[in-house]
Write an enzyme that holds these catalytic residues in place. Structure first.
Site, mmCIF file in Angstrom:
data_model
loop_
_atom_site.group_PDB
_atom_site.id
_atom_site.type_symbol
_atom_site.label_atom_id
_atom_site.label_comp_id
_atom_site.label_asym_id
_atom_site.label_seq_id
_atom_site.Cartn_x
_atom_site.Cartn_y
_atom_site.Cartn_z
ATOM 1 N N LYS A 104 25.837 13.670 7.921
ATOM 2 C CA LYS A 104 26.574 13.918 9.015
ATOM 3 C C LYS A 104 27.223 15.251 9.436
ATOM 4 O O LYS A 104 26.717 15.816 10.335
ATOM 5 C CB LYS A 104 27.799 12.859 9.039
ATOM 6 C CG LYS A 104 27.737 11.542 9.998
ATOM 7 C CD LYS A 104 29.230 11.028 10.063
ATOM 8 C CE LYS A 104 30.268 11.019 9.461
ATOM 9 N NZ LYS A 104 31.128 10.994 8.404
ATOM 10 N N ARG A 112 28.771 17.026 -4.262
ATOM 11 C CA ARG A 112 29.030 18.018 -3.150
ATOM 12 C C ARG A 112 30.204 18.802 -3.192
ATOM 13 O O ARG A 112 31.077 18.623 -4.045
ATOM 14 C CB ARG A 112 29.604 17.069 -1.911
ATOM 15 C CG ARG A 112 29.927 17.766 -0.675
ATOM 16 C CD ARG A 112 29.901 16.989 0.435
ATOM 17 N NE ARG A 112 31.007 16.159 0.566
ATOM 18 C CZ ARG A 112 31.425 15.354 1.675
ATOM 19 N NH1 ARG A 112 30.418 15.549 2.703
ATOM 20 N NH2 ARG A 112 32.227 14.897 1.940
ATOM 21 N N ARG A 168 36.442 6.272 15.091
ATOM 22 C CA ARG A 168 36.191 5.475 13.672
ATOM 23 C C ARG A 168 36.902 4.047 13.706
ATOM 24 O O ARG A 168 36.601 3.081 12.960
ATOM 25 C CB ARG A 168 36.998 6.097 12.407
ATOM 26 C CG ARG A 168 36.061 7.271 11.554
ATOM 27 C CD ARG A 168 36.599 7.543 10.476
ATOM 28 N NE ARG A 168 35.371 8.420 9.860
ATOM 29 C CZ ARG A 168 35.777 9.140 8.967
ATOM 30 N NH1 ARG A 168 36.956 9.303 8.418
ATOM 31 N NH2 ARG A 168 34.969 9.851 8.478
ATOM 32 N N ARG A 208 35.954 4.910 0.378
ATOM 33 C CA ARG A 208 35.720 5.557 1.926
ATOM 34 C C ARG A 208 34.232 4.793 2.428
ATOM 35 O O ARG A 208 34.211 4.403 3.447
ATOM 36 C CB ARG A 208 35.222 6.905 1.491
ATOM 37 C CG ARG A 208 36.683 7.555 1.146
ATOM 38 C CD ARG A 208 36.326 8.978 0.798
ATOM 39 N NE ARG A 208 35.524 9.796 2.063
ATOM 40 C CZ ARG A 208 34.861 10.854 1.752
ATOM 41 N NH1 ARG A 208 34.575 11.426 0.322
ATOM 42 N NH2 ARG A 208 34.295 11.826 2.683
ATOM 43 N N ARG A 211 36.196 18.218 -3.179
ATOM 44 C CA ARG A 211 37.174 17.732 -2.257
ATOM 45 C C ARG A 211 37.895 16.679 -3.022
ATOM 46 O O ARG A 211 37.017 15.767 -3.948
ATOM 47 C CB ARG A 211 36.584 17.201 -0.839
ATOM 48 C CG ARG A 211 36.504 17.945 0.205
ATOM 49 C CD ARG A 211 35.759 17.546 1.318
ATOM 50 N NE ARG A 211 36.246 16.104 1.667
ATOM 51 C CZ ARG A 211 35.694 15.534 2.782
ATOM 52 N NH1 ARG A 211 34.850 16.046 3.622
ATOM 53 N NH2 ARG A 211 35.980 14.246 3.023
HETATM 54 P P1 AMP Z 1 35.604 12.713 6.557
HETATM 55 O O1 AMP Z 1 35.533 14.479 6.385
HETATM 56 O O2 AMP Z 1 35.151 12.546 8.013
HETATM 57 O O3 AMP Z 1 34.952 12.116 5.492
HETATM 58 O O4 AMP Z 1 37.224 12.512 6.839
HETATM 59 C C1 AMP Z 1 38.075 12.612 5.808
HETATM 60 C C2 AMP Z 1 39.512 11.935 5.856
HETATM 61 O O5 AMP Z 1 40.266 12.280 7.073
HETATM 62 C C3 AMP Z 1 39.323 10.403 5.997
HETATM 63 O O6 AMP Z 1 39.243 9.932 4.734
HETATM 64 C C4 AMP Z 1 40.629 10.028 6.727
HETATM 65 O O7 AMP Z 1 41.791 9.905 5.990
HETATM 66 C C5 AMP Z 1 40.635 11.191 7.906
HETATM 67 N N1 AMP Z 1 40.196 10.869 9.027
HETATM 68 C C6 AMP Z 1 38.512 11.626 9.560
HETATM 69 N N2 AMP Z 1 38.477 11.027 10.694
HETATM 70 C C7 AMP Z 1 39.396 10.258 11.002
HETATM 71 C C8 AMP Z 1 39.491 9.316 12.143
HETATM 72 N N3 AMP Z 1 38.695 9.464 13.034
HETATM 73 N N4 AMP Z 1 40.414 8.324 12.013
HETATM 74 C C9 AMP Z 1 41.240 8.251 10.850
HETATM 75 N N5 AMP Z 1 41.170 9.200 9.941
HETATM 76 C C10 AMP Z 1 40.325 9.883 10.054
#
Ligand code: AMP
Length: 218
Positions: A13, A122, A88, A166, A155
């Site tokens: 993504k 990653r 989300r 996740r 990360r």
């Molecule tokens: P990502 O980089 O998209 O995998 O997001 C990393 C973390 O940020 C997630 O595991 C959540 O803790 C938080 N996060 C990102 N986007 C959202 C969202 N739309 N709603 C709630 N938490 C989010």
């Protein structure tokens, strides 16, 4: 063009959206990046969300909605945007409807074992957020960002046990969201993971070319 890109963590993504955005002339808005920046900045908001972000749990809707409403009101979103990681939840999707129309949903489908393999290798640049992969997209110099010279790191939420959490969270949340957009008549473009003949991932640019072709054909 107002686009939402869906896909499990590790589906590519972020990588695809960051390459797609300049080609479409719109910003790539990654909610995860915005939230991680808040945590890094040490702000009150950052402190209140840091435990969610580092454990892979969703940050509460009202907090994320507030952050995204502010981001979408900025000038660079005038010609559209690519939303990566938002909405989300259905509550976030309803909130977003009050802020902007959505033209397309891009839905990336990738098997779980490919995700775990990819994410545990990653690397992310500490300085500019560029994404690398130890196996499929290594930097030219070990541990150093090609683009800005920043240090690369893994990360906290790219550790195998957090990756599995996740994926579980994503599966529970994505199905009703996709159904919501399909029912609302938004064009959902489905992409299925296709390795090359040797079973390896194809290059991100090849996938982005395919996405652009599909967007133009819709
Ligand atoms: P990502 O980089 O998209 O995998 O997001 C990393 C973390 O940020 C997630 O595991 C959540 O803790 C938080 N996060 C990102 N986007 C959202 C969202 N739309 N709603 C709630 N938490 C989010």
């Amino acid at each position: 063009m107002r686009i939402v890109i869906f896909g499990p963590p590790g589906s590519g993504k972020g990588t695809y959206a960051s390459r797609l955005a300049p080609r479409l002339g719109v910003p790539h808005i990654s909610t995860g990046d915005i939230l991680r920046d808040e945590v890094k900045s040490g702000s009150e908001l950052g402190k209140s969300i840091s435990s969610y972000v580092s454990s892979g749990k969703l940050v509460p809707d009202e907090v994320v909605n507030r952050v995204m409403e502010k981001r979408l009101s900025q000038e660079d979103c005038g010609r559209g945007f690519i939303l990566d990681g938002y909405p989300r939840t259905l509550q976030q999707a309803y909130f977003l409807e009050g802020v902007s129309k959505i033209d397309f949903v891009i839905n990336l489908n990738v098997p779980d074992e490919v995700i775990v393999r990819r994410l545990s290798s990653r690397l992310v640049c500490r300085k500019c957020g560029a994404i690398y992969n130890k196996i499929t997209l290594p930097p030219k110099v070990d541990g150093v960002c090609d683009k800005c010279g920043g240090g690369l790191y893994q990360r906290d939420d790219d550790k195998p046990e957090v990756i599995r959490e996740r994926i579980r969270v994503y599966k529970n949340e994505a199905a009703p969201l996709l159904e919501h957009y399909r029912k609302a008549g938004v064009t959902v473009i489905d992409f299925f993971y296709e390795p090359d003949e040797a079973g390896r991932d194809v290059s991100p640019d090849t996938v982005v070319d395919r996405i652009i072709k599909a967007l133009k054909g819709s």
